[in-house]
Design a protein around this motif. Structure first.
Motif, mmCIF file in Angstrom:
data_model
loop_
_atom_site.group_PDB
_atom_site.id
_atom_site.type_symbol
_atom_site.label_atom_id
_atom_site.label_comp_id
_atom_site.label_asym_id
_atom_site.label_seq_id
_atom_site.Cartn_x
_atom_site.Cartn_y
_atom_site.Cartn_z
ATOM 1 N N ASP A 138 0.840 -1.192 0.000
ATOM 2 C CA ASP A 138 0.000 0.000 0.000
ATOM 3 C C ASP A 138 0.877 1.245 0.000
ATOM 4 O O ASP A 138 1.395 1.667 1.027
ATOM 5 C CB ASP A 138 -0.905 -0.005 1.231
ATOM 6 N N ARG A 139 1.052 1.839 -1.175
ATOM 7 C CA ARG A 139 1.938 2.996 -1.307
ATOM 8 C C ARG A 139 1.339 4.241 -0.668
ATOM 9 O O ARG A 139 2.032 5.232 -0.465
ATOM 10 C CB ARG A 139 2.236 3.275 -2.773
ATOM 11 N N HIS A 140 0.059 4.206 -0.343
ATOM 12 C CA HIS A 140 -0.586 5.381 0.227
ATOM 13 C C HIS A 140 -0.587 5.346 1.749
ATOM 14 O O HIS A 140 -0.980 6.318 2.389
ATOM 15 C CB HIS A 140 -2.029 5.479 -0.280
ATOM 16 N N GLU A 141 -0.160 4.214 2.309
ATOM 17 C CA GLU A 141 -0.110 4.143 3.775
ATOM 18 C C GLU A 141 0.949 5.110 4.293
ATOM 19 O O GLU A 141 2.038 5.235 3.734
ATOM 20 C CB GLU A 141 0.211 2.714 4.224
ATOM 21 N N GLN A 142 0.638 5.797 5.350
ATOM 22 C CA GLN A 142 1.555 6.803 5.897
ATOM 23 C C GLN A 142 2.769 6.130 6.522
ATOM 24 O O GLN A 142 2.647 5.143 7.245
ATOM 25 C CB GLN A 142 0.838 7.644 6.954
ATOM 26 N N ASP A 143 3.963 6.647 6.197
ATOM 27 C CA ASP A 143 5.183 6.118 6.802
ATOM 28 C C ASP A 143 5.178 6.400 8.293
ATOM 29 O O ASP A 143 4.711 7.448 8.747
ATOM 30 C CB ASP A 143 6.433 6.772 6.177
ATOM 31 N N HIS A 144 5.697 5.458 9.055
ATOM 32 C CA HIS A 144 5.806 5.669 10.497
ATOM 33 C C HIS A 144 7.164 5.164 10.959
ATOM 34 O O HIS A 144 7.713 4.220 10.390
ATOM 35 C CB HIS A 144 4.689 4.931 11.241
ATOM 36 N N SER A 145 7.686 5.808 11.970
ATOM 37 C CA SER A 145 8.981 5.373 12.482
ATOM 38 C C SER A 145 8.805 4.096 13.290
ATOM 39 O O SER A 145 7.752 3.851 13.880
ATOM 40 C CB SER A 145 9.592 6.471 13.352
ATOM 41 N N SER A 146 9.829 3.296 13.301
ATOM 42 C CA SER A 146 9.777 2.015 13.997
ATOM 43 C C SER A 146 10.211 2.192 15.439
ATOM 44 O O SER A 146 11.347 2.586 15.716
ATOM 45 C CB SER A 146 10.687 1.001 13.292
ATOM 46 N N ALA A 147 9.299 1.880 16.366
ATOM 47 C CA ALA A 147 9.645 1.968 17.786
ATOM 48 C C ALA A 147 10.678 0.914 18.146
ATOM 49 O O ALA A 147 11.568 1.149 18.966
ATOM 50 C CB ALA A 147 8.384 1.800 18.636
ATOM 51 N N ILE A 148 10.574 -0.273 17.531
ATOM 52 C CA ILE A 148 11.536 -1.347 17.805
ATOM 53 C C ILE A 148 12.925 -0.930 17.327
ATOM 54 O O ILE A 148 13.928 -1.131 18.026
ATOM 55 C CB ILE A 148 11.086 -2.658 17.133
ATOM 56 N N LEU A 149 12.989 -0.339 16.127
ATOM 57 C CA LEU A 149 14.278 0.100 15.589
ATOM 58 C C LEU A 149 14.887 1.176 16.485
ATOM 59 O O LEU A 149 16.078 1.121 16.824
ATOM 60 C CB LEU A 149 14.089 0.634 14.176
ATOM 61 N N ARG A 151 14.265 1.696 19.645
ATOM 62 C CA ARG A 151 14.636 1.122 20.935
ATOM 63 C C ARG A 151 15.952 0.358 20.840
ATOM 64 O O ARG A 151 16.785 0.411 21.753
ATOM 65 C CB ARG A 151 13.510 0.208 21.421
ATOM 66 N N GLU A 152 16.158 -0.339 19.732
ATOM 67 C CA GLU A 152 17.403 -1.095 19.564
ATOM 68 C C GLU A 152 18.594 -0.149 19.416
ATOM 69 O O GLU A 152 19.660 -0.381 19.979
ATOM 70 C CB GLU A 152 17.304 -2.006 18.335
ATOM 71 N N ILE A 153 18.419 0.945 18.674
ATOM 72 C CA ILE A 153 19.512 1.901 18.497
ATOM 73 C C ILE A 153 19.890 2.544 19.823
ATOM 74 O O ILE A 153 21.067 2.762 20.130
ATOM 75 C CB ILE A 153 19.116 2.980 17.466
ATOM 76 N N GLU A 154 18.874 2.853 20.644
ATOM 77 C CA GLU A 154 19.101 3.573 21.888
ATOM 78 C C GLU A 154 19.305 2.654 23.083
ATOM 79 O O GLU A 154 19.489 3.133 24.204
ATOM 80 C CB GLU A 154 17.905 4.497 22.156
ATOM 81 N N ARG A 155 19.311 1.354 22.855
ATOM 82 C CA ARG A 155 19.437 0.399 23.957
ATOM 83 C C ARG A 155 20.718 0.643 24.750
ATOM 84 O O ARG A 155 21.790 0.804 24.175
ATOM 85 C CB ARG A 155 19.457 -1.025 23.400
ATOM 86 N N ASP A 549 14.265 10.456 17.874
ATOM 87 C CA ASP A 549 13.174 11.232 18.466
ATOM 88 C C ASP A 549 13.541 11.725 19.861
ATOM 89 O O ASP A 549 13.153 12.821 20.272
ATOM 90 C CB ASP A 549 11.902 10.373 18.541
ATOM 91 N N ASP A 550 14.288 10.901 20.599
ATOM 92 C CA ASP A 550 14.704 11.274 21.948
ATOM 93 C C ASP A 550 15.902 12.223 21.860
ATOM 94 O O ASP A 550 16.959 11.837 21.357
ATOM 95 C CB ASP A 550 15.078 10.020 22.737
ATOM 96 N N PRO A 551 15.768 13.470 22.323
ATOM 97 C CA PRO A 551 16.890 14.411 22.203
ATOM 98 C C PRO A 551 18.031 14.135 23.169
ATOM 99 O O PRO A 551 19.099 14.749 23.060
ATOM 100 C CB PRO A 551 16.235 15.758 22.520
ATOM 101 N N GLY A 552 17.819 13.221 24.132
ATOM 102 C CA GLY A 552 18.853 12.966 25.116
ATOM 103 C C GLY A 552 18.907 14.075 26.158
ATOM 104 O O GLY A 552 18.054 14.963 26.207
ATOM 105 N N ARG A 553 19.936 14.021 26.982
ATOM 106 C CA ARG A 553 20.054 14.999 28.063
ATOM 107 C C ARG A 553 21.460 15.590 28.088
ATOM 108 O O ARG A 553 22.438 14.878 27.909
ATOM 109 C CB ARG A 553 19.755 14.326 29.409
#
Length: 680
Positions: A138-149, A151-155, A549-553
């Protein structure tokens, strides 16, 4: 049971099945033994089986797969760290490096490449805990960021660096899978994953070109032992257990490739080390090596080679000997190769005299003449055997010799810098420095060709001198390289100002330059703060951006005594999960260590890395060694001291930039002295 729970249970069942099949594959490998045929073949097979068994070891803290792709043709592929098959040979898990796995990393709604669905898995302690589906049809479905991705990057991470196969981004994947014959140079801002790209590229190359790369070898070069310790677990986790990892100093001082061990016992001012690393020194040492070739008119009796054969004496005139020497020394071969060919060339000239006199000599006669005392003596005089250490000892202790080999290359003041104030009596008593080891390697290569690997991964390349880059380039002269770095992080007196210069000295001028400026690991609050320094330290580079998305501290605290406060802040940072890095100027290292010890904070000192040591959650690291490392939370103690610890302000600010870009989650800066204006 909900549909979500049902899907997750089915995927966990597939994971359990994959683990059982991997164990079966390993048991089968261990059951195989050489059959007692040829001893050498048996030994080679036993070693190959041992390597294979090591690559099949399961790590229960991770999963064998992290994603899945469903395709238009009905295929359903689980993508993981290694290939797993069942007893019938059917795939259970597909290696992330296989071509069919490319869609997991690069498929989009505009270019699906046959992929209908991409599924990512959440993982905790080796078990699947969540999944996300991305429908690409579905090319019309809105892109969304992956929470799992995300979370893994910021683990939170403690201990050595881990692989990033589950989170490789499309632009990273394109670099990882670049053609094996292409030298790729990656200009990467902090947190963009350039080191991970280089390591995963090595793993991909070993998968795609196993036979050639295993035979010729893959070499990873890092800036220091702390860095190599940090990345040491990545390739073994991907099943690659035989990649050589060295620092540049180890590469040039440890015996190997026909080189002798070089013991470094001396130190010298940065100005001298900088000059020894200058590219002009390559021509100086080349001239020094080949200056040993003698003039027949001066070193031979009567200026000719005379050979006695029976009752007759045969004379090869000096002009002909000179022509032979010119041909050998100008054909692009190494000194020892030319020296080995000279006896045969002289013998051939003698045989031509035999033939002119009516004889018909054969190869046996030619070999006999080549081994004759007269020819051996002539070779010894015309091209004497040389030793790299003796050549360099003479160059640095004999002004006349240095002048003769550096005319039009060096100034008188530069020669004064190079010459030892108190020359050692012999090469064996010389106290060689790290900069000398590079010259010794260059001389060694003039004498005898350096063995080339199939591929070299060079990290923090911007910090190498021209002569160090030439030394690395020799190790991949017949292969390609992956060159990683950041011009803004150059912190040596000889650091590069452009990647064109780096690639030129490496001997790879046609290398492809790629830029990574999307930061995945460093949060925006941290990278934006550090990037304020870029207009002063690297005005030509674009400002990196964080995509998280998380700007950090970020906390910048002015305190009366940063060293005294360091233990309190480190203890506070320890209250959260993950690793803590305490970054200090070299002259504050002992004081901060004492403060942490007195406060009962357990820590590891990264300036004293010992193989097998248990890594504590807190790492105390001098700013000079922090490059390439990352920690969940970072404490930077007194930035002004870090700047002052370098020979000039520009280098000091670059060192500070490196120190300020090591945090994955949060950073605290403690200072009592005035900060650089850009950071105030």
């Amino acid at each position: 049971m909900s549909d979500h729970d049902g899907v997750l249970a089915a995927e966990q069942s597939h994971l359990d099945h994959a683990r059982a099949e991997l164990a079966r594959m390993r048991e089968h490998t261990l059951s195989l033994v050489p059959d007692g045929g040829d001893a050498i073949a048996d030994e080679a097979l036993a070693w190959a089986l041992h390597r294979r068994a090591l690559s099949l070891v399961d790590d229960p803290s991770t999963t064998l797969f992290f994603g899945r792709t469903d395709h238009d043709d009905g295929q359903r592929l689980h993508i993981g760290r290694r290939h797993v098959t069942d007893s019938h040979g059917d795939p259970v898990v597909i290696d992330w490096r296989a071509d069919v796995s490319r869609g997991f990393y690069r498929a989009t709604r505009d270019d699906r490449a046959g992929v209908r669905l991409r599924r990512r898995f959440g993982v905790e302690e080796g078990r699947l805990t969540a999944y996300e589906d991305e429908h690409l049809v579905d090319r019309h479905e809105q892109d969304h960021s992956s929470a799992i991705l995300a979370r893994e990057i910021e683990r939170p991470r403690s201990g050595p660096m881990r692989d990033i196969v589950a989170t490789i981004q499309p632009e990273q994947d394109a670099l990882v899978r670049a053609d094996a014959q292409t030298t790729v140079c990656v200009q990467g801002a902090p947190g963009t994953g350039k080191t991970a790209v280089g390591l995963h590229r090595a793993a991909w190359l070993l998968y795609a070109h196993r036979e050639r790369l295993t035979r010729q070898g893959v070499l990873v070069i890092g800036p220091n032992r702390a860095f190599l310790s940090h990345i040491s677990a990545v390739l073994p986790a991907l099943g690659e257990v035989e990649v050589e990892q060295r620092t540049v100093t180890e590469l040039l001082t440890v015996a190997g490739d026909g080189r002798k061990e070089v013991r470094l016992r001396g130190e010298e001012p940065p100005s001298v080390a900088t000059l020894k690393g200058d590219g002009r020194m390559a021509e100086v040492v080349r001239r020094a090596v080949w200056s040993a070739v003698g003039d027949p008119a001066q070193v031979l009796e009567s200026g000719a080679v005379v050979v006695t054969r029976g009752s007759r004496r045969w004379r090869v005139p000096g002009y002909l000997v000179k022509d032979l020497l010119h041909e050998l020394t100008h054909r692009g071969i190494r000194y020892e190769a030319a020296r080995a060919l000279l006896p045969q060339r002289l013998s051939h000239a003698v045989l031509q005299l035999f033939e002119a006199a009516g004889d018909s000599p054969d190869d046996v006669v030619q070999d006999a003449v080549a081994r004759s005392a007269e020819v051996r003596k002539a070779v010894k005089l015309l091209m004497p055997a040389q030793d790299a250490a003796k050549v360099l000892w003479r160059l640095l202790s004999d002004r006349e010799f240095l002048v003769a080999n550096s005319q039009d290359l060096l100034t008188g003041a530069e020669r004064d810098l190079l010459l030892w104030p108190r020359p050692p009596r012999t090469a064996g008593t010389a106290k060689w420095t790290a900069a000398d080891s590079v010259l010794l390697d260059e001389i060694g290569d003039q004498l005898q060709r350096t063995r080339s690997r199939a591929h070299v991964v060079l990290d923090e390349a911007q910090d190498l001198s021209a002569m160090q880059l030439r030394a690395v380039g020799r190790r991949c002269s017949t292969g390609a390289a992956t060159v990683l770095g950041d011009i803004a992080q150059g912190t040596t007196p000889w650091s590069a100002s452009s990647w064109d210069d780096v690639l030129g000295h490496l001997g790879k001028p046609d290398g492809s330059l790629e830029v990574l400026d999307r930061g995945f690991r460093v949060p925006s609050a941290v990278i934006d703060y550090a990037a304020r320094l870029l207009p002063r330290i690297a005005p030509d580079l674009s400002v990196p951006t964080s995509v998280r998305d998380d700007p950090g501290r970020l906390d910048v605290l002015e305190v009366p005594d940063p060293v005294a406060w360091s233990a309190t802040v480190a203890a506070q940072l320890l209250a959260e999960e993950g690793s803590v890095g305490v970054v200090v100027a070299a002259n504050s290292l002992e004081a901060v260590a004492s403060t942490l010890t007195a406060a009962g904070v357990e820590f590891s000192r990264l300036d004293e890395v010992v193989e097998g040591d248990v890594q504590q959650r807190v790492s105390l690291v001098p700013a000079s060694l922090v490059k390439g490392l990352e920690f969940d939370r970072v404490l930077v103690v007194e930035p002004a001291d870090i700047v002052d610890g370098e020979p000039d302000e520009r280098t000091g600010l670059r060192r500070l930039y490196v120190s300020l870009t090591r945090a994955v989650t949060a950073m605290v800066v403690l200072h009592s002295r005035e900060l650089p204006p850009e950071l105030a």
